[in-house]
Motif scaffolding. Structure first.
Motif, PDB file in Angstrom:
ATOM      1  N   ALA A 137      20.836 -10.294  25.138  1.00 51.11           N
ATOM      2  CA  ALA A 137      21.336 -11.615  24.683  1.00 51.11           C
ATOM      3  C   ALA A 137      21.985 -12.563  25.376  1.00 51.11           C
ATOM      4  O   ALA A 137      21.922 -13.698  25.288  1.00 51.11           O
ATOM      5  CB  ALA A 137      21.890 -11.360  23.248  1.00 51.11           C
ATOM      6  N   ASN A 141      17.725 -13.408  27.547  1.00 47.07           N
ATOM      7  CA  ASN A 141      16.833 -13.789  26.755  1.00 47.07           C
ATOM      8  C   ASN A 141      16.389 -15.350  27.034  1.00 47.07           C
ATOM      9  O   ASN A 141      15.484 -15.880  26.119  1.00 47.07           O
ATOM     10  CB  ASN A 141      17.307 -13.714  25.398  1.00 47.07           C
ATOM     11  CG  ASN A 141      18.722 -14.513  24.982  1.00 47.07           C
ATOM     12  OD1 ASN A 141      19.001 -15.304  25.928  1.00 47.07           O
ATOM     13  ND2 ASN A 141      19.150 -14.707  23.646  1.00 47.07           N
ATOM     14  N   THR A 142      17.208 -15.949  28.212  1.00 44.50           N
ATOM     15  CA  THR A 142      16.552 -17.142  28.469  1.00 44.50           C
ATOM     16  C   THR A 142      15.233 -17.193  29.100  1.00 44.50           C
ATOM     17  O   THR A 142      14.307 -18.025  29.216  1.00 44.50           O
ATOM     18  CB  THR A 142      17.400 -18.143  29.333  1.00 44.50           C
ATOM     19  OG1 THR A 142      17.849 -17.115  30.401  1.00 44.50           O
ATOM     20  CG2 THR A 142      18.581 -18.022  28.716  1.00 44.50           C
ATOM     21  N   CYS A 143      14.967 -15.913  29.845  1.00 41.91           N
ATOM     22  CA  CYS A 143      13.614 -15.811  30.574  1.00 41.91           C
ATOM     23  C   CYS A 143      12.756 -14.771  29.774  1.00 41.91           C
ATOM     24  O   CYS A 143      11.597 -14.933  30.011  1.00 41.91           O
ATOM     25  CB  CYS A 143      14.157 -15.295  31.875  1.00 41.91           C
ATOM     26  SG  CYS A 143      14.911 -16.571  32.974  1.00 41.91           S
ATOM     27  N   HIS A 144      13.246 -14.217  29.189  1.00 44.20           N
ATOM     28  CA  HIS A 144      12.508 -12.797  28.500  1.00 44.20           C
ATOM     29  C   HIS A 144      12.793 -12.868  26.803  1.00 44.20           C
ATOM     30  O   HIS A 144      13.676 -13.268  26.271  1.00 44.20           O
ATOM     31  CB  HIS A 144      12.876 -11.408  28.990  1.00 44.20           C
ATOM     32  CG  HIS A 144      12.823 -11.403  30.394  1.00 44.20           C
ATOM     33  ND1 HIS A 144      11.507 -11.306  30.733  1.00 44.20           N
ATOM     34  CD2 HIS A 144      13.661 -11.234  31.514  1.00 44.20           C
ATOM     35  CE1 HIS A 144      11.563 -10.990  32.191  1.00 44.20           C
ATOM     36  NE2 HIS A 144      13.048 -11.320  32.499  1.00 44.20           N
ATOM     37  N   SER A 145      11.805 -12.517  26.041  1.00 42.37           N
ATOM     38  CA  SER A 145      11.781 -12.415  24.690  1.00 42.37           C
ATOM     39  C   SER A 145      10.916 -10.869  24.064  1.00 42.37           C
ATOM     40  O   SER A 145      10.301 -10.702  24.689  1.00 42.37           O
ATOM     41  CB  SER A 145      10.723 -13.568  24.268  1.00 42.37           C
ATOM     42  OG  SER A 145      10.820 -13.340  22.716  1.00 42.37           O
ATOM     43  N   THR A 146      11.817 -10.549  23.110  1.00 45.29           N
ATOM     44  CA  THR A 146      11.431  -9.294  22.650  1.00 45.29           C
ATOM     45  C   THR A 146      10.400  -9.379  21.718  1.00 45.29           C
ATOM     46  O   THR A 146       9.785  -8.386  21.292  1.00 45.29           O
ATOM     47  CB  THR A 146      12.514  -8.544  21.642  1.00 45.29           C
ATOM     48  OG1 THR A 146      12.981  -9.560  20.793  1.00 45.29           O
ATOM     49  CG2 THR A 146      13.776  -8.093  22.620  1.00 45.29           C
ATOM     50  N   THR A 147       9.720 -10.516  21.608  1.00 41.96           N
ATOM     51  CA  THR A 147       8.499 -10.977  20.695  1.00 41.96           C
ATOM     52  C   THR A 147       7.510 -11.306  21.343  1.00 41.96           C
ATOM     53  O   THR A 147       6.595 -11.519  20.879  1.00 41.96           O
ATOM     54  CB  THR A 147       8.899 -11.674  19.445  1.00 41.96           C
ATOM     55  OG1 THR A 147       9.487 -13.131  20.129  1.00 41.96           O
ATOM     56  CG2 THR A 147      10.021 -11.380  18.704  1.00 41.96           C
ATOM     57  N   ASP A 148       7.590 -11.311  22.832  1.00 45.47           N
ATOM     58  CA  ASP A 148       6.787 -12.025  23.708  1.00 45.47           C
ATOM     59  C   ASP A 148       6.506 -11.096  24.905  1.00 45.47           C
ATOM     60  O   ASP A 148       5.720  -9.988  24.730  1.00 45.47           O
ATOM     61  CB  ASP A 148       7.176 -13.366  24.397  1.00 45.47           C
ATOM     62  CG  ASP A 148       6.065 -14.164  24.969  1.00 45.47           C
ATOM     63  OD1 ASP A 148       4.747 -13.634  24.990  1.00 45.47           O
ATOM     64  OD2 ASP A 148       6.364 -15.322  25.889  1.00 45.47           O
ATOM     65  N   ASP A 149       6.887 -11.376  25.929  1.00 41.60           N
ATOM     66  CA  ASP A 149       6.573 -10.415  27.085  1.00 41.60           C
ATOM     67  C   ASP A 149       7.133  -9.047  27.087  1.00 41.60           C
ATOM     68  O   ASP A 149       6.666  -8.043  27.832  1.00 41.60           O
ATOM     69  CB  ASP A 149       7.126 -10.848  28.577  1.00 41.60           C
ATOM     70  CG  ASP A 149       8.710 -11.100  28.649  1.00 41.60           C
ATOM     71  OD1 ASP A 149       9.155 -11.468  27.620  1.00 41.60           O
ATOM     72  OD2 ASP A 149       9.203 -10.960  29.682  1.00 41.60           O
ATOM     73  N   LYS A 151       7.559  -7.491  23.960  1.00 42.13           N
ATOM     74  CA  LYS A 151       7.107  -6.888  22.884  1.00 42.13           C
ATOM     75  C   LYS A 151       6.391  -5.589  23.102  1.00 42.13           C
ATOM     76  O   LYS A 151       5.302  -5.600  23.981  1.00 42.13           O
ATOM     77  CB  LYS A 151       6.155  -7.738  22.194  1.00 42.13           C
ATOM     78  CG  LYS A 151       5.778  -7.260  20.671  1.00 42.13           C
ATOM     79  CD  LYS A 151       4.995  -8.116  19.854  1.00 42.13           C
ATOM     80  CE  LYS A 151       4.509  -7.642  18.605  1.00 42.13           C
ATOM     81  NZ  LYS A 151       3.783  -8.794  17.887  1.00 42.13           N
TER      82      LYS A 151
END
Length: 260
Positions: A137, A141-149, A151
């Motif tokens: 966090a 999370n500015t470049c990666h997302s746990t709901t996108d790339d 997931k």
């Protein structure tokens, strides 16, 4: 006291990596029993030498070179008594079973000289997933997302060592090569006339681009000339690598393996 190489053995036959035929399980089991009764005290339960001073059979040239008992059986039956290896009184069949057992053990030698036996997988998931989530966090999370790339990343890379290597390198995290992770560059030789493409190579003397038509073009560099601007999506990962502590790496991996 050892199954050393017999006289007349061809030079260069010491080969711990030679292919091994599959041994008959029943013969190997019988040979293991006989080995435990007759040989273990001298050569050890793991063949690496025992309490009575017998040497390491895993390094024995005869044992390493034996294919059908032709090297080992004569020694078991007294061919090397003058060198201290007694005749232990086994029949051809029983001596052959011991030879089969030795070959099966040698065939199981691990890499880098590890002793025979099943190699246990290394468990690298030793961190705290809660701390890993907090680190993510704060830094990722500015470049990666746990709901996108990210997931389902733990399902795409179920082996934790592979997953850890992937995130440390910065990608691609989709399981496929991605153009989004490849560096590009712009080279300006004349004002207002930049050339751009995928970055193939760059150093202090040369920069090479792969242009949109697939051709490659190289430019000689002399200090600031030509002007080169590199766009590397993974540069942030490279900059962060020296800042990770062991705890950070363990914690982030422990967190990522929960993202199924």
């Amino acid at each position: 006291m050892t199954l050393v190489a017999m006289a007349g053995q061809a030079p260069g036959s010491f080969n711990s990596g030679q292919p091994r035929a599959t041994e008959d399980p029943a013969t190997v089991a019988h040979g293991k029993t006989l080995y435990g009764i007759n040989c273990q005290a001298c050569h050890g339960a793991d063949l690496r030498g025992g309490d009575m001073g017998g040497p390491n059979l895993l390094r024995s040239q005869a044992a390493l070179s034996d294919e059908h008992g032709e090297m080992i059986v004569p020694i078991i039956q007294g061919a090397r008594q003058a060198q201290g290896m007694p005749n232990i009184g086994l029949s051809d069949q029983d001596a052959g079973a011991v030879a089969a057992y030795l070959r099966s053990m040698i065939g199981a030698i691990g890499s880098q000289g590890k002793p025979p036996g099943e190699e246990k997988p290394l468990d690298i998931v030793v961190g705290d997933p809660g701390r890993g989530s907090n680190y993510f966090a704060a830094h990722c999370n500015t470049c990666h997302s746990t709901t996108d790339d990210l997931k389902g990343i733990a399902s795409r890379f179920p082996e934790p060592k592979t997953l850890q290597a992937r995130w440390l390198a910065g990608g691609p995290l989709t399981g496929r090569n991605s153009a989004a992770t490849k560096a590009t560059a712009e080279v300006t030789t004349k004002p207002g006339q930049p050339a751009s493409g995928s970055l193939v190579h760059i150093d202090d003397f040369l920069v090479t681009l792969r242009l949109s038509d697939g051709t490659e073009r190289s430019y000689r560099r002399d200090g600031p000339t030509p002007h080169v601007v590199v766009h590397d999506p993974l540069q942030k990962h490279r900059d962060m690598l020296p800042t990770y502590t062991d705890e950070n790496v363990h914690d982030i991996t422990a967190y990522l393996v929960t993202l199924k």
